[in-house]
Design a protein around this motif. Structure first.
Motif, PDB file in Angstrom:
ATOM      1  N   MET A   1       0.836  -1.178   0.000  1.00  0.00           N
ATOM      2  CA  MET A   1       0.000   0.000   0.000  1.00  0.00           C
ATOM      3  C   MET A   1       0.884   1.245   0.000  1.00  0.00           C
ATOM      4  O   MET A   1       1.930   1.265   0.626  1.00  0.00           O
ATOM      5  N   ILE A   2       0.417   2.260  -0.699  1.00  0.00           N
ATOM      6  CA  ILE A   2       1.128   3.533  -0.763  1.00  0.00           C
ATOM      7  C   ILE A   2       0.297   4.581  -0.035  1.00  0.00           C
ATOM      8  O   ILE A   2      -0.896   4.733  -0.299  1.00  0.00           O
ATOM      9  N   LEU A   3       0.930   5.289   0.869  1.00  0.00           N
ATOM     10  CA  LEU A   3       0.277   6.343   1.647  1.00  0.00           C
ATOM     11  C   LEU A   3       0.920   7.671   1.264  1.00  0.00           C
ATOM     12  O   LEU A   3       2.144   7.782   1.244  1.00  0.00           O
TER      13      LEU A   3
ATOM     14  N   GLU B   1     -13.274   7.369  -6.462  1.00  0.00           N
ATOM     15  CA  GLU B   1     -13.908   6.412  -7.379  1.00  0.00           C
ATOM     16  C   GLU B   1     -12.897   5.609  -8.188  1.00  0.00           C
ATOM     17  O   GLU B   1     -13.274   4.659  -8.879  1.00  0.00           O
ATOM     18  N   GLU B   2     -11.624   5.956  -8.116  1.00  0.00           N
ATOM     19  CA  GLU B   2     -10.606   5.233  -8.880  1.00  0.00           C
ATOM     20  C   GLU B   2     -10.448   3.811  -8.339  1.00  0.00           C
ATOM     21  O   GLU B   2     -10.528   3.584  -7.130  1.00  0.00           O
ATOM     22  N   SER B   3     -10.183   2.874  -9.252  1.00  0.00           N
ATOM     23  CA  SER B   3     -10.149   1.461  -8.863  1.00  0.00           C
ATOM     24  C   SER B   3      -9.050   1.125  -7.856  1.00  0.00           C
ATOM     25  O   SER B   3      -9.238   0.259  -7.017  1.00  0.00           O
ATOM     26  N   GLY B   4      -7.914   1.789  -7.894  1.00  0.00           N
ATOM     27  CA  GLY B   4      -6.827   1.478  -6.972  1.00  0.00           C
ATOM     28  C   GLY B   4      -6.836   2.292  -5.700  1.00  0.00           C
ATOM     29  O   GLY B   4      -5.932   2.178  -4.873  1.00  0.00           O
TER      30      GLY B   4
ATOM     31  N   GLU C   1       1.180   1.431  -9.169  1.00  0.00           N
ATOM     32  CA  GLU C   1       0.474   1.528 -10.450  1.00  0.00           C
ATOM     33  C   GLU C   1      -0.791   2.373 -10.293  1.00  0.00           C
ATOM     34  O   GLU C   1      -1.134   3.172 -11.168  1.00  0.00           O
ATOM     35  N   ALA C   2      -1.474   2.219  -9.177  1.00  0.00           N
ATOM     36  CA  ALA C   2      -2.683   3.018  -8.916  1.00  0.00           C
ATOM     37  C   ALA C   2      -2.315   4.495  -8.742  1.00  0.00           C
ATOM     38  O   ALA C   2      -3.033   5.378  -9.232  1.00  0.00           O
ATOM     39  N   VAL C   3      -1.201   4.772  -8.071  1.00  0.00           N
ATOM     40  CA  VAL C   3      -0.744   6.155  -7.900  1.00  0.00           C
ATOM     41  C   VAL C   3      -0.405   6.750  -9.261  1.00  0.00           C
ATOM     42  O   VAL C   3      -0.780   7.890  -9.566  1.00  0.00           O
TER      43      VAL C   3
ATOM     44  N   ASN D   1      -2.088   9.987 -10.941  1.00  0.00           N
ATOM     45  CA  ASN D   1      -1.300  11.157 -11.314  1.00  0.00           C
ATOM     46  C   ASN D   1      -1.494  11.557 -12.782  1.00  0.00           C
ATOM     47  O   ASN D   1      -1.239  12.700 -13.143  1.00  0.00           O
ATOM     48  N   LYS D   2      -1.949  10.621 -13.605  1.00  0.00           N
ATOM     49  CA  LYS D   2      -2.199  10.893 -15.026  1.00  0.00           C
ATOM     50  C   LYS D   2      -3.667  11.220 -15.310  1.00  0.00           C
ATOM     51  O   LYS D   2      -3.998  11.601 -16.429  1.00  0.00           O
ATOM     52  N   SER D   3      -4.522  11.081 -14.313  1.00  0.00           N
ATOM     53  CA  SER D   3      -5.961  11.311 -14.524  1.00  0.00           C
ATOM     54  C   SER D   3      -6.245  12.783 -14.790  1.00  0.00           C
ATOM     55  O   SER D   3      -5.528  13.672 -14.315  1.00  0.00           O
ATOM     56  N   SER D   4      -7.301  13.043 -15.540  1.00  0.00           N
ATOM     57  CA  SER D   4      -7.640  14.433 -15.877  1.00  0.00           C
ATOM     58  C   SER D   4      -8.031  15.228 -14.637  1.00  0.00           C
ATOM     59  O   SER D   4      -7.672  16.402 -14.505  1.00  0.00           O
ATOM     60  N   HIS D   5      -8.752  14.613 -13.691  1.00  0.00           N
ATOM     61  CA  HIS D   5      -9.156  15.368 -12.495  1.00  0.00           C
ATOM     62  C   HIS D   5      -7.948  15.775 -11.653  1.00  0.00           C
ATOM     63  O   HIS D   5      -7.929  16.843 -11.066  1.00  0.00           O
TER      64      HIS D   5
END
Length: 97
Positions: A1-3, A31-34, A60-62, A66-70
């Motif tokens: 897990m990444i905090l 709402e993101e899957s990771g 990978e989730a981070v 970080n690449k998401s538009s929001h």
């Protein structure tokens, strides 16, 4: 897990607008899957200071976040609200069993 802890020092005259702007980021990130959790806390000692506490399944989730538009749209806007640079700390965390 990444905090991740992202401390934001908000200009008091822009605090209300900041809180409106960040709501979309919070909702979309949760709402993101990771995503495990994504919560904003107000500092009880330092005025107009907030801490975003993010918990992600893995790197990978981070990266996807970080690449998401929001996220990228918020990153472009957030300097307009801050009086000091963001203070971001990233931790590799595992639950204690």
């Amino acid at each position: 897990m990444i905090l991740i802890h992202a401390k934001m020092f908000v200009n008091p005259t822009k605090e209300e607008d900041f809180l409106v702007e960040i709501q979309h980021l919070i909702t979309a990130s949760q709402e993101e899957s990771g995503n495990v959790s994504y919560d904003l806390f107000k500092d009880t000692v330092e005025a107009s200071t907030y801490l975003m506490v993010e918990n992600w399944k893995d790197l990978e989730a981070v990266d996807a976040h970080n690449k998401s538009s929001h996220f990228t749209e918020f990153v472009e806007k957030v300097p307009n609200y801050l009086i000091r640079p963001l203070d971001v700390k990233v931790f590799n965390a595992e639950p204690i069993k």
